[in-house]
Design a protein around this motif. Structure first.
Motif, PDB file in Angstrom:
ATOM      1  N   LEU A 196       0.911  -1.473  -0.024  1.00 16.78           N
ATOM      2  CA  LEU A 196      -0.043  -0.006  -0.022  1.00 16.78           C
ATOM      3  C   LEU A 196       0.754   1.360  -0.007  1.00 16.78           C
ATOM      4  CD1 LEU A 196      -2.803  -0.872   2.448  1.00 16.78           C
ATOM      5  CD2 LEU A 196      -3.301  -0.475  -0.078  1.00 16.78           C
ATOM      6  N   LYS A 197       0.346   2.153  -0.709  1.00 18.30           N
ATOM      7  CA  LYS A 197       0.998   3.421  -0.606  1.00 18.30           C
ATOM      8  C   LYS A 197       0.468   4.207   0.799  1.00 18.30           C
ATOM      9  CE  LYS A 197      -0.154   4.287  -5.473  1.00 18.30           C
ATOM     10  NZ  LYS A 197      -0.629   5.008  -6.476  1.00 18.30           N
ATOM     11  N   TYR A 198       1.108   5.481   1.028  1.00 20.16           N
ATOM     12  CA  TYR A 198       0.564   6.002   2.267  1.00 20.16           C
ATOM     13  C   TYR A 198      -0.705   6.273   2.162  1.00 20.16           C
ATOM     14  CZ  TYR A 198       0.622   9.620   5.853  1.00 20.16           C
ATOM     15  OH  TYR A 198       0.194  10.444   6.857  1.00 20.16           O
ATOM     16  N   LYS A 248       1.875  -0.629  10.908  1.00 18.92           N
ATOM     17  CA  LYS A 248       1.371   0.806  10.334  1.00 18.92           C
ATOM     18  C   LYS A 248       0.159   0.715   9.815  1.00 18.92           C
ATOM     19  CE  LYS A 248       5.384   1.794  12.065  1.00 18.92           C
ATOM     20  NZ  LYS A 248       5.393   2.251  13.792  1.00 18.92           N
ATOM     21  N   LEU A 249      -0.903  -0.029   9.855  1.00 23.90           N
ATOM     22  CA  LEU A 249      -2.070  -0.125   9.333  1.00 23.90           C
ATOM     23  C   LEU A 249      -3.160   0.173  10.425  1.00 23.90           C
ATOM     24  CD1 LEU A 249      -2.066  -3.078   6.799  1.00 23.90           C
ATOM     25  CD2 LEU A 249      -1.586  -0.607   6.392  1.00 23.90           C
ATOM     26  N   GLY A 251      -0.483   4.711   7.805  1.00 23.75           N
ATOM     27  CA  GLY A 251       0.218   5.682   8.307  1.00 23.75           C
ATOM     28  C   GLY A 251      -0.909   6.648   9.042  1.00 23.75           C
ATOM     29  N   ALA A 252      -2.269   6.157   9.072  1.00 24.91           N
ATOM     30  CA  ALA A 252      -3.192   7.249   9.702  1.00 24.91           C
ATOM     31  C   ALA A 252      -3.059   7.131  11.301  1.00 24.91           C
ATOM     32  CB  ALA A 252      -4.612   6.732   9.203  1.00 24.91           C
TER      33      ALA A 252
END
Length: 245
Positions: A155-157, A181-182, A208-209
């Motif tokens: 996945l992209k940011y 990091k999800l 990254g959220a």
């Protein structure tokens, strides 16, 4: 020679199913929960017969779709469906092991990744079944961490990862998603009928959220009379044409 049957998903899209690779309600619900957008570059992992991407492709505005499965028979079946519908310009199929995903795709390649993973740990439940069924139902070739790790790489940011699983694995899923990091952002529980305990959850993690989880209204599959609810009929769309006739 494998014999295929064909399911009509819409006036324009049909899908080949077989005794080894078919689909159930969980995958149909997940395809809708993912809320694919026209601009998405998407990948469905462990695609089986390809039901999730083929449901997306009922919308003619959806393109740039990929899917992958470890089993050669599933890959060949999806390729057959792609040729049947003449949509090779809209979807690509791959055969490969998501545990080695970096050998197949570059990092940060997708904005949406989905997976309807195997639910049962090895050694739990009946395993005296075909090899394809064991792979689909038991964590023989893929567990939650394998799926989340692959999705995080792909996945992209700010990209989204959507999956479903049994409620008893919810805490495990959240812990693993955060470790890669999800961040869990959406959660929905699924009940067979009103008043029953959920048998499934759907979750969307965003790469990254920041932490903030929205719990969506529970999805109820059937009314008390056993017929699909209006929401399920919406999700099935034209596949359910004639259901109430």
């Amino acid at each position: 020679m494998i014999m295929y049957k064909y399911e009509r998903l819409s006036d324009d899209i049909k899908i080949a199913v077989s005794s080894d690779h078919t689909f159930g309600t969980d995958a149909v619900i997940l395809s809708d929960f993912a809320q694919i957008k026209m601009r998405d570059k998407s990948l469905d992992m462990g695609t089986g017969c390809g039901i999730i991407p083929f449901l997306w492709l009922r919308d003619e505005k959806i393109n740039n779709v990929s899917c992958i499965d470890i089993q050669e028979s599933a890959y060949e079946q999806v390729c057959h469906s792609i040729a049947l519908n003449g949509i090779s310009n809209r979807i690509q199929a791959f055969q490969g092991d998501i545990r080695n995903i970096s050998e197949i795709f570059e990092a940060d390649s997708f904005s949406l990744v989905t997976m309807n993973p195997p639910y049962k740990p090895v050694g739990i439940g009946i395993e005296s079944m075909s090899e394809s069924a064991r792979i689909a139902r038991h964590e023989v070739c893929c567990n939650i961490e394998d799926a989340v790790k692959a999705a995080s790489y792909l996945l992209k940011y700010s990209g989204r990862f959507c999956m479903c699983h049994r409620p008893e694995r919810l805490v495990d899923t959240f812990q693993i998603m955060r470790s890669y990091k999800l961040e869990p952002k959406r959660l929905c529980f699924v009940q067979d009928k009103s008043g029953e305990q959920p048998f499934l959850f759907l979750v969307q993690g965003q790469k990254g959220a920041k932490p903030f989880l929205r719990v969506e209204p529970q999805l109820i599959i059937k009314k008390d009379n056993g017929k699909f609810t209006d929401e399920m009929l919406r999700i099935y769309g034209s596949y359910a044409d004639g259901y109430d006739k």
